[in-house]
Write a protein that holds these residues in place. Structure first.
Motif, PDB file in Angstrom:
ATOM      1  N   ILE A  21       0.678  -0.884  -0.157  1.00 14.52           N
ATOM      2  CA  ILE A  21      -0.086  -0.147  -0.085  1.00 14.52           C
ATOM      3  C   ILE A  21       0.681   1.444  -0.161  1.00 14.52           C
ATOM      4  CG2 ILE A  21      -1.713   2.029   1.321  1.00 14.52           C
ATOM      5  CD1 ILE A  21      -3.058  -1.449   2.483  1.00 14.52           C
ATOM      6  N   ALA A  22       1.762   1.385   1.131  1.00 14.66           N
ATOM      7  CA  ALA A  22       2.779   3.000   0.887  1.00 14.66           C
ATOM      8  C   ALA A  22       3.313   2.815  -0.046  1.00 14.66           C
ATOM      9  CB  ALA A  22       3.807   2.565   1.982  1.00 14.66           C
ATOM     10  N   LEU A  23       3.858   1.937  -0.836  1.00  8.20           N
ATOM     11  CA  LEU A  23       4.338   1.586  -2.557  1.00  8.20           C
ATOM     12  C   LEU A  23       3.531   2.317  -4.081  1.00  8.20           C
ATOM     13  CD1 LEU A  23       6.788  -1.111  -2.621  1.00  8.20           C
ATOM     14  CD2 LEU A  23       7.286   0.815  -2.366  1.00  8.20           C
ATOM     15  N   ALA A  24       2.312   1.242  -3.726  1.00  9.76           N
ATOM     16  CA  ALA A  24       0.843   2.109  -4.435  1.00  9.76           C
ATOM     17  C   ALA A  24       0.968   3.649  -4.303  1.00  9.76           C
ATOM     18  CB  ALA A  24       0.196   1.208  -4.051  1.00  9.76           C
ATOM     19  N   SER A  25       1.151   4.212  -3.409  1.00 12.20           N
ATOM     20  CA  SER A  25       0.713   5.204  -2.465  1.00 12.20           C
ATOM     21  C   SER A  25       1.502   6.603  -2.519  1.00 12.20           C
ATOM     22  CB  SER A  25       0.322   5.664  -1.121  1.00 12.20           C
ATOM     23  OG  SER A  25      -0.935   4.497  -0.597  1.00 12.20           O
ATOM     24  N   SER A  26       3.006   6.341  -2.364  1.00 12.84           N
ATOM     25  CA  SER A  26       3.947   6.896  -3.200  1.00 12.84           C
ATOM     26  C   SER A  26       4.087   7.110  -4.675  1.00 12.84           C
ATOM     27  CB  SER A  26       5.462   6.008  -3.368  1.00 12.84           C
ATOM     28  OG  SER A  26       6.041   6.838  -3.308  1.00 12.84           O
ATOM     29  N   ALA A  27       3.693   5.405  -5.553  1.00 14.29           N
ATOM     30  CA  ALA A  27       3.852   5.707  -6.568  1.00 14.29           C
ATOM     31  C   ALA A  27       2.544   6.328  -7.548  1.00 14.29           C
ATOM     32  CB  ALA A  27       3.433   4.376  -6.991  1.00 14.29           C
ATOM     33  N   SER A  28       1.051   6.859  -7.059  1.00 14.60           N
ATOM     34  CA  SER A  28       0.508   7.680  -7.630  1.00 14.60           C
ATOM     35  C   SER A  28       0.165   8.596  -6.969  1.00 14.60           C
ATOM     36  CB  SER A  28      -0.912   6.649  -7.747  1.00 14.60           C
ATOM     37  OG  SER A  28      -0.745   6.419  -5.791  1.00 14.60           O
ATOM     38  N   ALA A  29       0.300   8.655  -6.015  1.00 15.35           N
ATOM     39  CA  ALA A  29       0.835  10.339  -5.356  1.00 15.35           C
ATOM     40  C   ALA A  29       1.403  11.250  -6.277  1.00 15.35           C
ATOM     41  CB  ALA A  29       1.861  10.237  -4.370  1.00 15.35           C
ATOM     42  N   GLN A  30       0.650  12.188  -6.910  1.00 18.16           N
ATOM     43  CA  GLN A  30       0.667  13.342  -8.139  1.00 18.16           C
ATOM     44  C   GLN A  30       0.508  14.899  -7.285  1.00 18.16           C
ATOM     45  OE1 GLN A  30       1.283  12.356 -11.513  1.00 18.16           O
ATOM     46  NE2 GLN A  30       2.247  10.754 -10.191  1.00 18.16           N
ATOM     47  N   GLN A  31       1.752  15.382  -7.739  1.00 15.29           N
ATOM     48  CA  GLN A  31       1.039  16.685  -6.843  1.00 15.29           C
ATOM     49  C   GLN A  31       1.935  17.517  -8.017  1.00 15.29           C
ATOM     50  OE1 GLN A  31       4.701  16.986  -3.673  1.00 15.29           O
ATOM     51  NE2 GLN A  31       4.006  15.066  -2.470  1.00 15.29           N
ATOM     52  N   TRP A  32       0.122  17.794  -8.384  1.00 19.23           N
ATOM     53  CA  TRP A  32       0.352  19.040  -9.504  1.00 19.23           C
ATOM     54  C   TRP A  32      -0.874  20.271  -9.164  1.00 19.23           C
ATOM     55  CZ3 TRP A  32       1.495  18.104 -14.274  1.00 19.23           C
ATOM     56  CH2 TRP A  32       2.052  16.887 -14.116  1.00 19.23           C
ATOM     57  N   GLU A  33       0.567  21.296  -8.972  1.00 20.87           N
ATOM     58  CA  GLU A  33      -0.106  23.107  -8.679  1.00 20.87           C
ATOM     59  C   GLU A  33       0.416  23.829  -9.552  1.00 20.87           C
ATOM     60  OE1 GLU A  33       3.207  24.167  -6.335  1.00 20.87           O
ATOM     61  OE2 GLU A  33       3.302  22.743  -4.739  1.00 20.87           O
ATOM     62  N   LEU A  34      -1.320  24.280  -9.221  1.00 14.28           N
ATOM     63  CA  LEU A  34      -0.997  25.204 -10.087  1.00 14.28           C
ATOM     64  C   LEU A  34      -0.855  26.058 -10.523  1.00 14.28           C
ATOM     65  CD1 LEU A  34      -4.337  26.282 -12.251  1.00 14.28           C
ATOM     66  CD2 LEU A  34      -5.755  27.296 -10.306  1.00 14.28           C
ATOM     67  N   ARG A  35      -0.569  27.017 -11.473  1.00 17.57           N
ATOM     68  CA  ARG A  35       0.005  28.171 -11.474  1.00 17.57           C
ATOM     69  C   ARG A  35      -0.694  28.839 -12.614  1.00 17.57           C
ATOM     70  NH1 ARG A  35       6.091  28.699 -13.044  1.00 17.57           N
ATOM     71  NH2 ARG A  35       6.710  30.441 -13.283  1.00 17.57           N
ATOM     72  N   ARG A  36      -0.969  30.084 -12.817  1.00 13.34           N
ATOM     73  CA  ARG A  36      -1.100  30.944 -13.402  1.00 13.34           C
ATOM     74  C   ARG A  36       0.093  32.127 -13.975  1.00 13.34           C
ATOM     75  NH1 ARG A  36      -6.023  30.007 -16.081  1.00 13.34           N
ATOM     76  NH2 ARG A  36      -7.258  29.405 -14.269  1.00 13.34           N
ATOM     77  N   LEU A  37      -0.536  32.547 -14.990  1.00  7.79           N
ATOM     78  CA  LEU A  37       1.232  33.124 -15.907  1.00  7.79           C
ATOM     79  C   LEU A  37       0.622  34.317 -16.086  1.00  7.79           C
ATOM     80  CD1 LEU A  37       3.383  30.641 -18.363  1.00  7.79           C
ATOM     81  CD2 LEU A  37       3.580  31.094 -15.086  1.00  7.79           C
ATOM     82  N   GLY A  38      -1.028  34.206 -16.245  1.00  7.94           N
ATOM     83  CA  GLY A  38      -1.554  36.003 -16.630  1.00  7.94           C
ATOM     84  C   GLY A  38      -1.861  36.627 -18.021  1.00  7.94           C
ATOM     85  N   PHE A  39      -2.068  35.138 -18.304  1.00  7.48           N
ATOM     86  CA  PHE A  39      -2.271  35.029 -20.041  1.00  7.48           C
ATOM     87  C   PHE A  39      -4.049  34.822 -20.209  1.00  7.48           C
ATOM     88  CE2 PHE A  39       2.198  34.645 -20.572  1.00  7.48           C
ATOM     89  CZ  PHE A  39       2.762  36.145 -21.493  1.00  7.48           C
ATOM     90  N   THR A  40      -5.037  35.116 -20.250  1.00  4.44           N
ATOM     91  CA  THR A  40      -6.231  34.116 -20.965  1.00  4.44           C
ATOM     92  C   THR A  40      -6.388  33.402 -22.577  1.00  4.44           C
ATOM     93  OG1 THR A  40      -7.016  36.534 -22.077  1.00  4.44           O
ATOM     94  CG2 THR A  40      -7.178  36.496 -19.070  1.00  4.44           C
TER      95      THR A  40
END
Length: 305
Positions: A12-31
């Motif tokens: 479980i620990a290995l699966a959780s580590s492998a699937s943990a995806q840390q995606w952070e939202l970033r805005r560059l100021g364009f529409t």
């Protein structure tokens, strides 16, 4: 018993580590929509989008600067063979070329007026472009001039991928898959088994490839496209960009969809991300850092700790 319990916990620990995806939202100021992203090196990358938008980074994506395109058309794809020589394609037959890393982008006379969706170069001389109404273009002079290749179809061709200078695939509307073994002198149809629109194609080698499409469609081949088999995606969203690093794969799509695979694309699971915007493209600079981009200038940054 304790060994079994320990094994389960470790799994479980290995699966959780492998699937943990840390995606952070970033805005560059364009529409504007961000439509495509490409990193030819770890430091240098480009994004293209609506209204002739071109962005460049020289510091691994920490900062992005606008480059002048001198066009107002929607730009659909970008490809660099190195940090200096690159090409962009867009609506209305737009083809742009740079030989200095984008300090100057020159418009290239196009032989078509159709929208162009995807560009790929094998080296500094030989490249291909695909677009609407079955358009396939080829150059052997670095993109300064282009000639049409016979595709044998009037379908919209959305994306192409070459494994080497001879072996390539194209995907498009209504389940279209085209394949060449001679650099596009002849394009032959492969059976997709579907009438769904196909938007992206990616091959890891001459045999193993993936296609994404509408309705959550993922197709996989292990024989160079002689047979294509559907793979469960767990979503009905339109799926677009696909890429792999080592045994890991990523697919992006509408409604903030990012799918992740840890077993070379055999199975996929959706990972949480802080947006529901449509994601159009993904670029993983390595297996620890990447970018996903899309509608209204959305950018997601992935950095594995």
């Amino acid at each position: 018993m304790w060994r079994f319990a320990l094994g389960v916990m470790l799994g479980i620990a290995l699966a959780s580590s492998a699937s943990a995806q840390q995606w952070e939202l970033r805005r560059l100021g364009f529409t504007q929509n961000f439509n495509a992203i490409h990193f030819p090196t770890k430091e240098h990358g480009w994004i293209v989008g609506d209204d002739g938008l071109i962005l460049h980074t020289a510091d691994r994506g920490v900062s992005w600067q606008v480059q002048t395109s001198s066009v107002r058309r929607t730009l659909n794809d970008v490809f660099f063979i190195n940090k200096r020589r690159g090409w962009i394609v867009g609506d209305g037959g737009v083809i742009l070329l740079t030989t200095d890393g984008g300090q100057r982008w020159a418009s290239v006379a196009s032989v078509v007026e159709e929208d162009l969706y995807s560009v790929w170069f094998h080296d500094e001389r030989r490249g291909w472009i695909v677009g609407a109404n079955g358009v396939i273009l080829f150059t052997d002079d670095g993109g300064r001039s282009w000639v049409r290749q016979i595709s044998g179809t009037d379908e919209y061709l959305y994306h192409l991928h070459f494994q080497n200078e001879k072996l390539g695939w194209v995907v498009g509307s209504r389940g279209t898959i085209l394949h060449t073994e001679n650099g596009g002198r002849n394009w032959l149809k492969q059976s997709s088994g579907t009438q769904s629109d196909l938007f992206r194609v990616y091959f890891r080698d001459k045999k193993r490839g993936w296609i994404t499409g509408s309705g959550g469609l993922i197709l996989h081949t292990t024989d160079g496209g002689k047979t294509w088999v559907p793979v469960p995606s767990g979503t009905e969203q339109i799926l677009l960009g696909v890429t792999f690093r080592k045994k890991e794969g990523w697919i992006v799509g509408w409604d903030g969809t990012i799918l992740h695979s840890t077993d070379e694309g055999k199975t996929w699971r959706r990972v949480p991300v802080p947006t529901h915007e449509r994601i159009y493209a993904i670029a993983m600079r390595d297996d620890r850092e990447g970018f996903a981009i899309g509608r209204r200038g959305v950018m997601l940054v992935y950095r594995r700790p």
